[in-house]
Design a protein around this motif. Structure first.
Motif, PDB file in Angstrom:
ATOM      1  N   TYR A 182      -5.130  14.976  22.981  1.00 12.07           N
ATOM      2  CA  TYR A 182      -4.683  15.175  21.600  1.00 12.07           C
ATOM      3  C   TYR A 182      -4.970  16.609  21.162  1.00 12.07           C
ATOM      4  O   TYR A 182      -4.101  17.294  20.607  1.00 12.07           O
ATOM      5  CB  TYR A 182      -5.385  14.182  20.679  1.00 12.07           C
ATOM      6  N   VAL A 183      -6.182  17.065  21.403  1.00 12.54           N
ATOM      7  CA  VAL A 183      -6.552  18.425  21.000  1.00 12.54           C
ATOM      8  C   VAL A 183      -5.660  19.451  21.695  1.00 12.54           C
ATOM      9  O   VAL A 183      -5.184  20.409  21.078  1.00 12.54           O
ATOM     10  CB  VAL A 183      -8.039  18.685  21.291  1.00 12.54           C
ATOM     11  N   ALA A 184      -5.415  19.248  22.986  1.00 14.64           N
ATOM     12  CA  ALA A 184      -4.584  20.185  23.742  1.00 14.64           C
ATOM     13  C   ALA A 184      -3.145  20.200  23.235  1.00 14.64           C
ATOM     14  O   ALA A 184      -2.499  21.257  23.201  1.00 14.64           O
ATOM     15  CB  ALA A 184      -4.606  19.820  25.227  1.00 14.64           C
ATOM     16  N   ALA A 185      -2.637  19.046  22.806  1.00 14.27           N
ATOM     17  CA  ALA A 185      -1.247  18.969  22.326  1.00 14.27           C
ATOM     18  C   ALA A 185      -1.080  19.614  20.957  1.00 14.27           C
ATOM     19  O   ALA A 185       0.019  20.066  20.615  1.00 14.27           O
ATOM     20  CB  ALA A 185      -0.799  17.508  22.275  1.00 14.27           C
ATOM     21  N   ALA A 186      -2.138  19.659  20.161  1.00 18.13           N
ATOM     22  CA  ALA A 186      -2.121  20.274  18.823  1.00 18.13           C
ATOM     23  C   ALA A 186      -0.925  19.808  17.994  1.00 18.13           C
ATOM     24  O   ALA A 186      -0.123  20.617  17.523  1.00 18.13           O
ATOM     25  CB  ALA A 186      -2.122  21.800  18.942  1.00 18.13           C
ATOM     26  N   PRO A 187      -0.803  18.492  17.776  1.00 20.10           N
ATOM     27  CA  PRO A 187       0.381  17.995  17.063  1.00 20.10           C
ATOM     28  C   PRO A 187       0.422  18.349  15.584  1.00 20.10           C
ATOM     29  O   PRO A 187       1.472  18.188  14.962  1.00 20.10           O
ATOM     30  CB  PRO A 187       0.285  16.477  17.259  1.00 20.10           C
ATOM     31  N   LEU A 188      -0.680  18.823  15.028  1.00 17.28           N
ATOM     32  CA  LEU A 188      -0.686  19.185  13.614  1.00 17.28           C
ATOM     33  C   LEU A 188      -0.811  20.693  13.399  1.00 17.28           C
ATOM     34  O   LEU A 188      -1.246  21.152  12.344  1.00 17.28           O
ATOM     35  CB  LEU A 188      -1.811  18.458  12.876  1.00 17.28           C
ATOM     36  N   ALA A 189      -0.391  21.466  14.395  1.00 18.85           N
ATOM     37  CA  ALA A 189      -0.334  22.916  14.217  1.00 18.85           C
ATOM     38  C   ALA A 189       0.618  23.239  13.065  1.00 18.85           C
ATOM     39  O   ALA A 189       1.715  22.667  12.962  1.00 18.85           O
ATOM     40  CB  ALA A 189       0.137  23.583  15.501  1.00 18.85           C
ATOM     41  N   LEU A 190       0.228  24.149  12.204  1.00 23.15           N
ATOM     42  CA  LEU A 190       1.004  24.418  10.998  1.00 23.15           C
ATOM     43  C   LEU A 190       2.276  25.209  11.264  1.00 23.15           C
ATOM     44  O   LEU A 190       3.145  25.313  10.382  1.00 23.15           O
ATOM     45  CB  LEU A 190       0.132  25.158   9.979  1.00 23.15           C
ATOM     46  N   ASP A 191       2.416  25.742  12.487  1.00 20.01           N
ATOM     47  CA  ASP A 191       3.600  26.556  12.792  1.00 20.01           C
ATOM     48  C   ASP A 191       4.696  25.765  13.494  1.00 20.01           C
ATOM     49  O   ASP A 191       5.620  26.354  14.060  1.00 20.01           O
ATOM     50  CB  ASP A 191       3.212  27.776  13.625  1.00 20.01           C
ATOM     51  N   ILE A 192       4.615  24.428  13.480  1.00 19.94           N
ATOM     52  CA  ILE A 192       5.671  23.591  14.053  1.00 19.94           C
ATOM     53  C   ILE A 192       6.172  22.628  12.979  1.00 19.94           C
ATOM     54  O   ILE A 192       5.493  22.386  11.973  1.00 19.94           O
ATOM     55  CB  ILE A 192       5.170  22.790  15.276  1.00 19.94           C
ATOM     56  N   ASP A 193       7.364  22.055  13.195  1.00 19.23           N
ATOM     57  CA  ASP A 193       7.881  21.094  12.219  1.00 19.23           C
ATOM     58  C   ASP A 193       7.501  19.676  12.630  1.00 19.23           C
ATOM     59  O   ASP A 193       6.882  19.442  13.680  1.00 19.23           O
ATOM     60  CB  ASP A 193       9.391  21.250  12.045  1.00 19.23           C
ATOM     61  N   LEU A 194       7.878  18.708  11.810  1.00 19.59           N
ATOM     62  CA  LEU A 194       7.502  17.320  12.082  1.00 19.59           C
ATOM     63  C   LEU A 194       8.116  16.787  13.365  1.00 19.59           C
ATOM     64  O   LEU A 194       7.493  15.990  14.077  1.00 19.59           O
ATOM     65  CB  LEU A 194       7.895  16.431  10.898  1.00 19.59           C
ATOM     66  N   SER A 195       9.319  17.207  13.687  1.00 24.69           N
ATOM     67  CA  SER A 195       9.951  16.747  14.926  1.00 24.69           C
ATOM     68  C   SER A 195       9.147  17.190  16.137  1.00 24.69           C
ATOM     69  O   SER A 195       8.872  16.398  17.054  1.00 24.69           O
ATOM     70  CB  SER A 195      11.385  17.275  15.017  1.00 24.69           C
ATOM     71  N   GLU A 196       8.739  18.445  16.150  1.00 22.23           N
ATOM     72  CA  GLU A 196       7.937  18.946  17.266  1.00 22.23           C
ATOM     73  C   GLU A 196       6.556  18.300  17.268  1.00 22.23           C
ATOM     74  O   GLU A 196       6.005  17.984  18.336  1.00 22.23           O
ATOM     75  CB  GLU A 196       7.807  20.458  17.178  1.00 22.23           C
ATOM     76  N   ALA A 197       5.999  18.069  16.095  1.00 23.79           N
ATOM     77  CA  ALA A 197       4.700  17.401  16.012  1.00 23.79           C
ATOM     78  C   ALA A 197       4.757  16.041  16.696  1.00 23.79           C
ATOM     79  O   ALA A 197       3.841  15.666  17.452  1.00 23.79           O
ATOM     80  CB  ALA A 197       4.279  17.251  14.555  1.00 23.79           C
ATOM     81  N   ASN A 198       5.815  15.302  16.470  1.00 24.89           N
ATOM     82  CA  ASN A 198       5.926  13.977  17.071  1.00 24.89           C
ATOM     83  C   ASN A 198       6.265  14.034  18.547  1.00 24.89           C
ATOM     84  O   ASN A 198       5.815  13.189  19.319  1.00 24.89           O
ATOM     85  CB  ASN A 198       6.938  13.134  16.292  1.00 24.89           C
TER      86      ASN A 198
END
Length: 425
Positions: free
Chosen positions: A174-190
């Motif tokens: 989870y940490v490596a994937a960084a799904p809540l990075a602020l420079d990506i959109d929700l589609s990329e987060a998912n």
């Protein structure tokens, strides 16, 4: 991960939730609750005197009228700016109920079913794996899901998602994937989140998670609108929540509360650049689980809408039955593993709310009434809806790390230290 509001709030009359749509336990006759302003004022002052907060404020409505407003301390000690009614605060996870309301609007419209597989709407979640411990060689084991993640799982935190660092390889992923990075959109987060193994089989445990950001992605997919645009046009504008947003206009910065961190037993003001990063910088990500900043009056309008069965000032946001569904315990009794949820008291969990099931079980537990639903935020903010007493309360503070003693003391001041309320389940 916050005007002319005073006039609007004082002029607006909340319509009490009709008995027909109250939870059964909330309809039980209880002694009338009387708000003691002096007791609440004193509790807020003690929070400042004990250095558990830089500034605090609270707003309570009961029986369709404002019965308490008060503040103590400073919104910004360095600037000598006191906490005021129009102070803008970061509410972090109090964003989550807003996202839940948005998704349930789309459920009412027939665009999603609660027990459908999540992958029906977000195909990236079709082939999830579950962390299953380590083998004899010490290597992680992963197995297929026994059933798909459902939309209901995402609403009640039983999907199996992580929410940050932790003790397992799944947390590391989870940490490596960084799904809540602020420079990506929700589609990329998912897309990123779907590559991370689940912590447990869907539906088997309760674990606070990134699930509400998945809800936000569902809102985008089902509505065809950007998440922030949908929330603004379907919730904030109809409710006249004019000062609640992820990205606040720069003109509101003079009203923005500073953040305070407890360090070595003392409250230290966080540097301004760090405190302002979520709400006064442009980001691609609009999180479903955090990030809103709001005012007391704005968030109280959201709470009053829920108390009124989904309606406020003639504007309907949800059906009464939908509010009742969200505010009902959705956790099967067979779900025994519930992480830290029991620390919230005698509660279950609905859709993005904790739900009080019965009277407090110990003297140390926060006061409240069975049938109440509530949530809080990382910086120690809190709100709740109490149908039994026809009451809503919003409590603002900017204290890190989260300090539950502030909630215990505020609730004791609202209800009285011995209040138990209806029996409940």
């Amino acid at each position: 991960m916050r005007t002319a509001r005073i006039a609007l709030a004082l002029a607006a009359a909340a319509v009490a939730l009709p008995p027909a749509i109250l939870p059964a336990q909330a309809r039980t006759a209880t002694p009338s609750l009387s708000i003691d302003k002096a007791r609440i004022d004193a509790a807020l002052q003690r929070m400042i005197a004990s250095d558990r907060a830089g500034g605090v404020s609270a707003l309570i409505w009961q029986d369709g009228r404002e019965v308490y407003f008060g503040t103590a301390g400073m919104a910004d000690r360095a600037a000598n700016r006191p906490m005021r009614r129009d102070t803008i605060a970061q509410i972090y996870s109090m964003t989550k109920p807003v996202t839940g309301v948005a998704l349930m609007q789309l459920w009412e419209a027939g665009k999603v079913r609660l027990d459908d597989p999540l992958s029906k709407y977000l195909p990236e979640y079709a082939s999830m794996r579950v962390y299953a411990g380590k083998d004899d060689a010490g290597q992680p084991r992963y197995v297929a899901t026994e059933r798909p993640i459902t939309v209901r799982d995402v609403l009640r935190h039983t999907a199996g998602f992580a929410y940050g660092a932790g003790p397992t390889p799944a947390h590391d992923a989870y940490v490596a994937a960084a799904p809540l990075a602020l420079d990506i959109d929700l589609s990329e987060a998912n897309r990123r989140l779907a590559t991370v193994p689940l912590l447990y089989q869907p539906g088997s445990q309760w674990e606070y998670s990134i699930a509400v950001d998945v809800q936000a992605a569902l809102v985008e997919k089902l509505s065809g609108q950007r998440f922030a645009d949908y929330v603004r046009t379907h919730i904030f504008e109809p409710l006249k929540m004019t000062e609640t947003a992820w990205r606040q206009p720069d003109t509101r910065l003079p009203r923005f509360a500073a953040m305070y961190e407890k360090r070595d037993g003392k409250m230290v003001q966080q540097d301004a650049a760090t405190a302002q990063v979520l709400n006064f910088r442009d980001h691609k990500l609009t999180p479903g689980g955090f990030g809103l900043a709001s005012t007391l009056d704005d968030y109280q309008r959201f709470a009053r809408m829920l108390l009124n069965g989904g309606e406020l000032d003639g504007v309907r946001i949800l059906k009464p039955s939908t509010v009742r569904l969200m505010a009902s315990d959705q956790l099967d009794p067979a779900i025994k593993e519930r992480s830290w949820l029991p620390s919230k008291g005698n509660v279950g969990f609905g859709f993005d709310f904790a739900v009080r099931k019965g009277q407090p079980l110990t003297a140390e537990e926060s006061r409240g009434a069975a049938g109440e639903f509530f949530w809080d935020g990382m910086a120690s903010t809190l709100f709740w809806v109490d149908p039994a007493n026809k009451l809503t309360a919003v409590f603002f503070v900017q204290t890190l790390p989260y300090d539950g003693t502030l909630h215990r003391d505020f609730r004791a001041a609202v209800y009285g230290p011995a209040y138990k309320g209806p029996m409940g389940d």
